[in-house]
Design an enzyme around this catalytic site. Structure first.
Site, PDB file in Angstrom:
ATOM      1  N   ASN A  45      -0.593  -3.704  -6.192  1.00 18.48           N
ATOM      2  CA  ASN A  45      -1.001  -4.119  -4.503  1.00 18.48           C
ATOM      3  C   ASN A  45      -0.653  -5.489  -4.033  1.00 18.48           C
ATOM      4  OD1 ASN A  45      -3.267  -5.030  -5.712  1.00 18.48           O
ATOM      5  ND2 ASN A  45      -4.502  -4.346  -4.498  1.00 18.48           N
ATOM      6  N   TYR A  66     -12.838   5.489   1.968  1.00 20.81           N
ATOM      7  CA  TYR A  66     -13.875   4.522   2.638  1.00 20.81           C
ATOM      8  C   TYR A  66     -14.004   4.463   4.198  1.00 20.81           C
ATOM      9  CZ  TYR A  66      -9.484   1.822   3.167  1.00 20.81           C
ATOM     10  OH  TYR A  66      -7.576   1.958   3.379  1.00 20.81           O
ATOM     11  N   ASP A 126      -7.153  -4.081  -7.463  1.00 19.78           N
ATOM     12  CA  ASP A 126      -7.653  -2.185  -7.816  1.00 19.78           C
ATOM     13  C   ASP A 126      -8.658  -2.536  -7.847  1.00 19.78           C
ATOM     14  OD1 ASP A 126      -6.414  -2.169  -4.905  1.00 19.78           O
ATOM     15  OD2 ASP A 126      -5.402  -0.415  -5.958  1.00 19.78           O
ATOM     16  N   GLY A 131      -9.733  12.182 -10.688  1.00 17.59           N
ATOM     17  CA  GLY A 131      -8.018  12.292 -10.642  1.00 17.59           C
ATOM     18  C   GLY A 131      -7.109  11.021 -11.345  1.00 17.59           C
ATOM     19  N   ALA A 132      -5.953  11.132 -11.620  1.00 19.45           N
ATOM     20  CA  ALA A 132      -5.809  10.351 -12.618  1.00 19.45           C
ATOM     21  C   ALA A 132      -4.203  10.122 -12.219  1.00 19.45           C
ATOM     22  CB  ALA A 132      -4.832  11.801 -13.237  1.00 19.45           C
ATOM     23  N   GLY A 133      -4.349   9.097 -11.015  1.00 17.87           N
ATOM     24  CA  GLY A 133      -2.677   8.741 -10.399  1.00 17.87           C
ATOM     25  C   GLY A 133      -3.229   7.163  -9.867  1.00 17.87           C
ATOM     26  N   GLY A 134      -2.853   6.510  -9.240  1.00 21.70           N
ATOM     27  CA  GLY A 134      -2.157   5.246  -8.995  1.00 21.70           C
ATOM     28  C   GLY A 134      -3.631   4.078  -9.106  1.00 21.70           C
ATOM     29  N   LYS A 140       3.049   1.368  -4.118  1.00 23.09           N
ATOM     30  CA  LYS A 140       2.479   0.540  -5.191  1.00 23.09           C
ATOM     31  C   LYS A 140       3.149   0.808  -6.317  1.00 23.09           C
ATOM     32  CE  LYS A 140      -2.213   0.386  -3.456  1.00 23.09           C
ATOM     33  NZ  LYS A 140      -3.651   0.878  -3.824  1.00 23.09           N
ATOM     34  N   THR A 173       0.796  -1.235  -0.156  1.00 22.33           N
ATOM     35  CA  THR A 173      -0.295  -0.558   0.085  1.00 22.33           C
ATOM     36  C   THR A 173       1.015   1.424   0.039  1.00 22.33           C
ATOM     37  OG1 THR A 173      -1.437   1.549   0.684  1.00 22.33           O
ATOM     38  CG2 THR A 173      -0.218  -0.197   2.252  1.00 22.33           C
TER      39      THR A 173
HETATM   40  P1  ATR Z   1      -3.550   6.623  -5.436  1.00 24.81           P
HETATM   41  O1  ATR Z   1      -2.163   6.025  -6.197  1.00 24.81           O
HETATM   42  O2  ATR Z   1      -4.069   6.719  -4.199  1.00 24.81           O
HETATM   43  O3  ATR Z   1      -4.415   7.234  -6.775  1.00 24.81           O
HETATM   44  P2  ATR Z   1      -2.015   9.173  -6.179  1.00 24.81           P
HETATM   45  O4  ATR Z   1      -0.801   8.209  -6.779  1.00 24.81           O
HETATM   46  O5  ATR Z   1      -0.599   9.966  -5.151  1.00 24.81           O
HETATM   47  O6  ATR Z   1      -2.927   8.837  -5.288  1.00 24.81           O
HETATM   48  O7  ATR Z   1      -3.220  10.197  -7.194  1.00 24.81           O
HETATM   49  C1  ATR Z   1      -4.093  10.849  -6.482  1.00 24.81           C
HETATM   50  C2  ATR Z   1      -4.737  11.719  -7.213  1.00 24.81           C
HETATM   51  O8  ATR Z   1      -5.423  12.682  -6.397  1.00 24.81           O
HETATM   52  C3  ATR Z   1      -4.591  12.807  -8.381  1.00 24.81           C
HETATM   53  O9  ATR Z   1      -4.876  12.910  -9.322  1.00 24.81           O
HETATM   54  C4  ATR Z   1      -4.249  13.604  -8.074  1.00 24.81           C
HETATM   55  O10 ATR Z   1      -4.010  14.887  -8.290  1.00 24.81           O
HETATM   56  P3  ATR Z   1      -2.714  15.584  -9.212  1.00 24.81           P
HETATM   57  O11 ATR Z   1      -2.998  14.768 -10.612  1.00 24.81           O
HETATM   58  O12 ATR Z   1      -3.400  17.110  -9.732  1.00 24.81           O
HETATM   59  O13 ATR Z   1      -2.032  15.926  -7.948  1.00 24.81           O
HETATM   60  C5  ATR Z   1      -5.205  13.591  -6.757  1.00 24.81           C
HETATM   61  N1  ATR Z   1      -5.407  14.999  -5.607  1.00 24.81           N
HETATM   62  C6  ATR Z   1      -4.545  14.742  -5.104  1.00 24.81           C
HETATM   63  N2  ATR Z   1      -5.163  16.007  -3.809  1.00 24.81           N
HETATM   64  C7  ATR Z   1      -6.432  16.538  -4.326  1.00 24.81           C
HETATM   65  C8  ATR Z   1      -7.260  17.476  -3.995  1.00 24.81           C
HETATM   66  N3  ATR Z   1      -7.045  18.639  -2.842  1.00 24.81           N
HETATM   67  N4  ATR Z   1      -7.967  18.439  -5.076  1.00 24.81           N
HETATM   68  C9  ATR Z   1      -8.081  17.547  -5.839  1.00 24.81           C
HETATM   69  N5  ATR Z   1      -6.964  17.129  -6.183  1.00 24.81           N
HETATM   70  C10 ATR Z   1      -6.422  15.442  -5.635  1.00 24.81           C
END
Ligand code: ATR
Length: 290
Positions: free
Chosen positions: A92, A230, A107, A132-135, A71, A67
């Site tokens: 994961n 969650y 996931d 969002g566009a993260g993992g 990851k 986690t």
């Molecule tokens: P995870 O693996 O949980 O997806 P991550 O890879 O760090 O975590 O991605 C977090 C996502 O949440 C990203 O899309 C991030 O936007 P950025 O690419 O602009 O950083 C988004 N995010 C995190 N905090 C945010 C906030 N306060 N407002 C809007 N988007 C947020």
């Protein structure tokens, strides 16, 4: 629990790891099934990740969940990774197959399983907006695209990151219409009018009672609003969706089903989903997940 030299070891590796609910979920499943296994939390700093992963092989562990924040970085320490994990760029679950460390990602599949379970909803032919566009977004987008969504719109604070996701996935899933837009409520509004499912994959809504102030009233009456957070189980986003009488889907189902899929990968046994859900809920009520 009777631990002997034969007891197989499972666990979760993260930093920090203090409030994870995964040990409660898995140890309850292990107990109910009468297996000789134990699932432990391991707090491992990023600088020790490589050594910790080598320990899976050295100690003959069955495998681990991985986690935050490991990851993505864990991939380079593994012998093989599944096609799904390669596409997502994150792992994961690690399975120790006779000394070969194989990375998987459950996931996205876990997310889809929970949507299906709670609403009988499949994403085939649907229009979906992901915040969002993260993992996590990549994992969910991969599963949804594979299931045959009509369109996936990625709305991200950093537009270039969303655009990069859309570009990569478009080339792999040419039948899905991928688009990246900025996380701006006026831009998103026009998309929401035609959206079957809105998914928040950002951490906004966790801990503090904040939300991204989405124009949910623009959504069709039969749309679903989903949040992978969650803790709390009902985020402000879901509360507002419920007030508008939209269907809501919390992050608990994804937590349980990604765990159940991990369990199956390690043991070959179908996980007792309801037992795991109850254990996760209990742990969350006691302050876990934060
Ligand atoms: P995870 O693996 O949980 O997806 P991550 O890879 O760090 O975590 O991605 C977090 C996502 O949440 C990203 O899309 C991030 O936007 P950025 O690419 O602009 O950083 C988004 N995010 C995190 N905090 C945010 C906030 N306060 N407002 C809007 N988007 C947020």
């Amino acid at each position: 629990m009777n631990i002997t030299a034969k007891t197989k070891i499972l666990g979760i590796l993260g930093y920090p790891i203090g409030h994870t609910v995964s040990p409660s979920m898995h140890n309850t499943a292990i107990k109910v099934l009468g297996l000789d296994m134990v699932y432990l939390p391991f707090e491992v700093k990023p600088s020790n990740l490589g050594e910790a992963v080598k320990g899976i092989r050295g100690l003959g562990m069955l495998g681990l969940n991985i986690t935050i924040p490991h990851k993505i970085t864990v991939v380079k320490f593994l012998d093989r990774i599944s096609d799904e994990a390669r596409l997502i760029g994150a792992v994961n679950v690690i399975v120790n197959k006779n000394g070969l460390l194989i990375g998987h990602n459950t996931d996205g599949k876990g997310y889809l399983a929970s949507l299906k379970e709670e609403y009988g909803f499949t994403t085939k032919g649907k229009n979906i907006v992901i915040l969002g566009a993260g993992g996590a977004a990549r994992g969910i987008a991969a599963a949804i695209a594979r299931e045959g969504a009509r369109s996936i719109t990625v709305a991200n604070r950093t537009l270039s990151r969303g655009a990069s996701l859309a570009k990569t996935f478009k080339s792999i899933f040419p039948h899905v219409r991928f688009e990246a837009i900025s996380l701006n409520k006026d831009t998103i509004k026009a998309y929401l009018e035609d959206t079957h499912l809105l998914i928040n994959t950002t951490p906004v809504g966790m801990k503090v009672n904040k939300d991204l102030k989405m124009p949910l009233s623009a959504m069709p009456k039969d749309a679903i609003v989903s949040d992978i957070v969650y803790a709390p189980m009902e985020t402000l986003l879901l509360k507002k969706a419920a007030q508008l009488r939209l269907a809501t889907h919390s992050g608990l189902g994804m937590l349980v089903h990604q765990g159940a899929l991990s369990f199956k990968l390690w043991t070959g046994i179908d996980a007792p989903i309801e037992v795991m859900r109850k254990a996760a809920l209990k742990a969350l009520k006691m302050g876990g997940g934060r």
